[in-house]
Design a protein around this motif. Sequence first.
Motif, PDB file in Angstrom:
ATOM      1  N   SER B 354      43.252 -59.932  51.550  1.00  0.00           N
ATOM      2  CA  SER B 354      42.915 -60.919  52.580  1.00  0.00           C
ATOM      3  C   SER B 354      42.885 -62.330  51.984  1.00  0.00           C
ATOM      4  N   ASN B 355      42.283 -62.451  50.810  1.00  0.00           N
ATOM      5  CA  ASN B 355      42.243 -63.765  50.132  1.00  0.00           C
ATOM      6  C   ASN B 355      43.651 -64.244  49.803  1.00  0.00           C
ATOM      7  N   ALA B 356      44.491 -63.311  49.326  1.00  0.00           N
ATOM      8  CA  ALA B 356      45.875 -63.671  48.964  1.00  0.00           C
ATOM      9  C   ALA B 356      46.617 -64.183  50.203  1.00  0.00           C
ATOM     10  N   PRO B 361      50.666 -70.045  51.494  1.00  0.00           N
ATOM     11  CA  PRO B 361      51.293 -70.713  52.641  1.00  0.00           C
ATOM     12  C   PRO B 361      52.465 -69.875  53.183  1.00  0.00           C
ATOM     13  N   PRO B 362      52.894 -70.120  54.423  1.00  0.00           N
ATOM     14  CA  PRO B 362      54.040 -69.377  54.986  1.00  0.00           C
ATOM     15  C   PRO B 362      55.238 -69.416  54.029  1.00  0.00           C
ATOM     16  N   LYS B 363      56.024 -68.343  54.088  1.00  0.00           N
ATOM     17  CA  LYS B 363      57.221 -68.118  53.240  1.00  0.00           C
ATOM     18  C   LYS B 363      56.841 -67.729  51.794  1.00  0.00           C
ATOM     19  N   GLY B 364      55.548 -67.575  51.565  1.00  0.00           N
ATOM     20  CA  GLY B 364      55.096 -67.182  50.221  1.00  0.00           C
ATOM     21  C   GLY B 364      55.236 -65.676  50.011  1.00  0.00           C
ATOM     22  N   LEU B 365      54.913 -65.247  48.804  1.00  0.00           N
ATOM     23  CA  LEU B 365      55.079 -63.831  48.457  1.00  0.00           C
ATOM     24  C   LEU B 365      53.773 -63.270  47.896  1.00  0.00           C
ATOM     25  N   ILE B 366      53.447 -62.066  48.369  1.00  0.00           N
ATOM     26  CA  ILE B 366      52.303 -61.339  47.778  1.00  0.00           C
ATOM     27  C   ILE B 366      52.875 -60.072  47.160  1.00  0.00           C
ATOM     28  N   TYR B 367      52.539 -59.886  45.902  1.00  0.00           N
ATOM     29  CA  TYR B 367      53.128 -58.774  45.161  1.00  0.00           C
ATOM     30  C   TYR B 367      51.981 -57.874  44.672  1.00  0.00           C
ATOM     31  N   ILE B 368      52.005 -56.617  45.132  1.00  0.00           N
ATOM     32  CA  ILE B 368      50.949 -55.682  44.723  1.00  0.00           C
ATOM     33  C   ILE B 368      51.583 -54.607  43.846  1.00  0.00           C
ATOM     34  N   SER B 369      51.009 -54.423  42.659  1.00  0.00           N
ATOM     35  CA  SER B 369      51.540 -53.378  41.774  1.00  0.00           C
ATOM     36  C   SER B 369      50.385 -52.650  41.090  1.00  0.00           C
TER      37      SER B 369
END
Lengths: 106, 460
Positions: B354-356, B361-369
């Motif tokens: 949720s924090n990520a 900002p829009p067009k950004g990337l969240i990467y979970i590994s």
Amino acid sequence: MAEFELVKFIAMLISIISFVNFPIIFKKRKDFIKYLPGLFSLILVLTFSSLDDLVLSDFFSLLEIIFLLVGAILLIIAVFNEYKALISENQAVRKKKPNQEYSGED
Amino acid sequence: MLEFFMNSIAICLFIVGIFITIIIFVKKNSATSLFLISLMISCLFYSLGNLFDDSLKWRDADDFVNVFTIVLATILLLIGIVVMVEQKLKDSEEMFRHLFEDAPYSVILFDQNGLINNCNFATENLFIKKKEDFIGKYIFEIFEFHNLSILLKNKLELMETNDFKEPIEFNFLRKDGSKVWLNLQLSSFKIYNGIFIQAIFRNITQQKRIEILEKEEMRKLKALDKMRAELIRRTSHEFKTPLNSIFSTSQYLLTNYKDHLNNDILKLIEIINRGGLRLTNLTKNLLDSFNLETDKLKLEKKKGDIIRLIKECASDFIVSIRNREIFLKQDFTGEIYIDMDRNRVAQVILNLISNAIKNTPPKGLIYISVQLENNYVDIIIKDTGIGLTKEEKGKLFKKFGKIERENIGMNIITEGSGLGLYISKKIIELHNGQILVESEGRNKGCTFIVRMPINSSDKN
């Protein structure tokens, strides 16, 4: 005779060293200044004693004895003064003690 | 004749001198007095030698005079040296006497049997007793009613180990009835064959008063803190029920009556719903925070698949990720079983994702590994958001450590209570894990790593 002269000469040398040393040492010990004249007289006695074998034997011999007497008088005065000071100091302490009041403050 | 007369007077004077110097030596007991006696004796023999030599014409008198000439000269030289050495000793003694007498602390010296040898001026002031009341008495007499056993024990230990001991603090009733707190430090030293003990007393009454005050203030503060925490807990608890009613009713209206309501009313209900949700979360967080502080939060650990849990958490955000036009990349497969409280770990992962989302900002990337190491598993949540400065990193996990970014000028969501990361950190710590944060600075994104231990029965 030569042996005796050598002994007296050594004594004179030692006396001269003492003569040089005394003012330096007694400058720090003011309480011993009173002995200084007596000690100087004794140094002179030793100097005249070694000189009377070389020249003017009678003259220096007389000076030697005169200064020995002067030295004795001066030393006695100094010693007596010290004795007097010591006695009076003790009496002062004895008199002061009973009067000392303790305040007991922190 | 004159020489004989003068020599005789000198001899008499030297004899008197010898007696007086002997008296001085007895009284003063100084090395210089002893040398003065030697000087007088040498002078006496020198005069006698002269008398025998010059006046009485004794044959061997010359040898006699010569010997005493050199003796006299030597004594004259030595007197100077002795006076100098004695002065040095006097100076040194004076210095140490001042050090002892003028010390700001009370110092008492006593022997192995406890017999007091000396004490300084500060001792008189501290114990309100005269020096004479101490010297010649036993140390136990002074402290007859005051922790004698402790003192004695310490003293004996000191004798055995010949070492410094830990200071003792004790209460002492003085002669004037006033009570003082004393700090006693013992040490020993050896002179010839005797061991002496040095007791240093410090008046620590003022310090003790401050300590008591500090303790009292601490107690009051703890009571206040307890009251505050209790107030938060009760308020949050009382808020919970009406908030649930508001939130669930607005939710029900939005779900079931959306088509029957006009746009204005719908917008108002949406506002109510959002506010209700935020308040519900806040009360939940406040309650969690209280439970964590008071150790009331109990974990219900069970073996569970962390990969599955992360997938479920990530799927909860599909709508909001789509709305914010953010890309989500997940890089994990298989199964990793760890002991965990499923709900609490889910709370942490949800909070981090949720924090990520909020800070990217829009067009950004969240990467979970997920990375599996020997004894632990790392859940990595990386974003390309606004990142963290060094100062922000410092206050990130603190209670109400919310970072204010209202005026940062980027399209991010700034709402939040400042409790989420604090609670997350505590939850992970209860699992014997840790949360790490990495960020290279503003606009450089940030990475949160949740490191949790795994046990031997893990399977991939």
